[in-house]
Design an enzyme around this catalytic site. Structure first.
Site, PDB file in Angstrom:
ATOM      1  N   HIS A 146      42.685 -11.625 -31.576  1.00  0.00           N
ATOM      2  CA  HIS A 146      44.227 -11.247 -31.094  1.00  0.00           C
ATOM      3  C   HIS A 146      44.791 -10.377 -32.242  1.00  0.00           C
ATOM      4  CE1 HIS A 146      43.525 -14.218 -27.855  1.00  0.00           C
ATOM      5  NE2 HIS A 146      43.330 -15.018 -29.144  1.00  0.00           N
TER       6      HIS A 146
ATOM      7  N   HIS B  33      38.186 -17.208 -33.633  1.00  0.00           N
ATOM      8  CA  HIS B  33      39.144 -17.473 -32.859  1.00  0.00           C
ATOM      9  C   HIS B  33      39.495 -18.941 -33.279  1.00  0.00           C
ATOM     10  CE1 HIS B  33      39.614 -14.528 -29.777  1.00  0.00           C
ATOM     11  NE2 HIS B  33      38.389 -14.134 -30.326  1.00  0.00           N
TER      12      HIS B  33
ATOM     13  N   GLU C 185      35.194 -20.847 -31.789  1.00  0.00           N
ATOM     14  CA  GLU C 185      36.469 -21.482 -31.896  1.00  0.00           C
ATOM     15  C   GLU C 185      36.646 -22.566 -33.027  1.00  0.00           C
ATOM     16  OE1 GLU C 185      39.017 -20.568 -29.907  1.00  0.00           O
ATOM     17  OE2 GLU C 185      37.889 -19.400 -28.049  1.00  0.00           O
TER      18      GLU C 185
ATOM     19  N   GLU D 223      47.539 -18.141 -34.139  1.00  0.00           N
ATOM     20  CA  GLU D 223      46.110 -17.948 -34.287  1.00  0.00           C
ATOM     21  C   GLU D 223      45.813 -16.654 -34.411  1.00  0.00           C
ATOM     22  OE1 GLU D 223      42.407 -17.505 -31.089  1.00  0.00           O
ATOM     23  OE2 GLU D 223      44.370 -17.978 -30.405  1.00  0.00           O
TER      24      GLU D 223
END
Length: 314
Positions: A104, A196, A278, A141
């Protein structure tokens, strides 16, 4: 006196001897001093400790042949087998290119229309990017991924790797998922890791690594990278667990910590080994306590860097 000779003079013989002795004593003393000084000059020890002693009966040294001594060849650098580690500098990742993809972008939220546009991911179309998730307290995040990525970059560069980012918070938004894949491809990266954090339900904990599924369609063909990407993912899983003390997520797949997906453009369009990690669940309070802790993020970065190092040193 009738024979004409002179009687000896009283004390004459004793006086002559005294004169001779007076002349000899200084000469002998001077000779002793000379012998003593020559003897001292043979000892070249600074303080006499450990100085070699020379026997008066030892054989003289043979004359020099005039041929200079040949020095021994230098011992090769490296390990006991003589094999060098890494490149010329000895760093384990010298000559390797690593791309880190911080998931992101902190500015995505300011560009909703741009990140919502659809892009081709080979087998389908998906949004350019998303804002990502956040903790209940608002820790994004995108901020987390940048922090861990930067820490991992420092560790990898210290090992000699050339590290490139898909974004470093220096873009207005994105890049889109297709461009993220293209950055790794154009860099001819030896490994790519996309960082992430998950946004699962509260109570779900742990990390997992996402591997590319074997897909082919449109611009996607992962047939050449699925095997090396799995090896990268396995090394990453092992090292991340060891560095952070985290357990593989039980809410994904079979709880192995590895999840195969064919719907992510960043994986589908990659032509080099690539995985996602993640690192934890930002919607769980216990995971959040770790994700928001700088010391834990440093350990997470160490796990990422070491997993990459293990893979590249296979």
């Amino acid at each position: 006196m009738s024979n004409g000779s002179f009687p000896p003079e009283p004390g004459r013989r004793g006086g002559t001897l005294a004169i001779v002795l007076a002349a000899l004593i200084p000469a002998c003393f001077a000779g002793w001093l000379l012998w003593s000084s020559l003897g001292d000059a043979k000892d070249d020890g600074a303080d006499g400790v450990g100085a070699p002693t020379t026997s008066s009966t030892s054989s003289p040294s043979p004359p020099s042949s005039g041929v200079p001594a040949v020095p021994s060849p230098p011992t090769p650098s490296g390990n006991a087998s003589g094999k060098r580690s890494g490149g010329p500098s000895g760093k384990p990742l010298e000559g390797k290119v690593v791309v880190i993809d911080p998931g992101h972008n902190p500015h995505n939220r300011d560009h909703p229309s741009q990140i919502a546009r659809l892009v081709d991911i080979g087998t389908d179309e998906k949004e350019c990017d998303t804002t990502g998730t956040a903790t209940n307290s608002g820790y994004a995040e995108a901020s987390f991924t940048l922090d861990v990525a930067r820490r991992a970059r420092t560790l990898l560069e210290a090992r000699g790797a050339t590290v490139r980012f898909t974004q470093d918070g220096d873009r207005p938004y994105g890049p889109c998922v297709d461009e993220r894949a293209e950055i790794g491809n154009k860099a001819h990266a030896d490994a790519v890791v996309s960082v992430h954090a998950d946004g699962a339900a509260a109570g779900e904990r742990g990390f997992h690594v996402i591997l590319p599924k074997s897909v082919r369609g449109g611009g996607a063909d992962t047939s050449a990278i699925t095997a090396p990407s799995r090896r990268l993912g396995e090394r990453l899983r092992s090292r991340f667990a060891k560095a952070t003390g985290s357990e593989p997520a039980q809410y994904i797949g079979d709880g192995s910590g590895l999840n195969v997906r064919g719907d992510l453009g960043g994986l589908n369009l990659s032509t080099v080994p690539k995985v996602f990690i993640e690192c934890g669940n930002m919607r769980d309070s216990r995971d959040t306590a770790e994700l928001t802790d700088a010391a834990w993020r440093e350990r997470a970065a160490d796990g990422v860097a070491q997993g990459i190092t293990d893979f590249l040193n296979e």
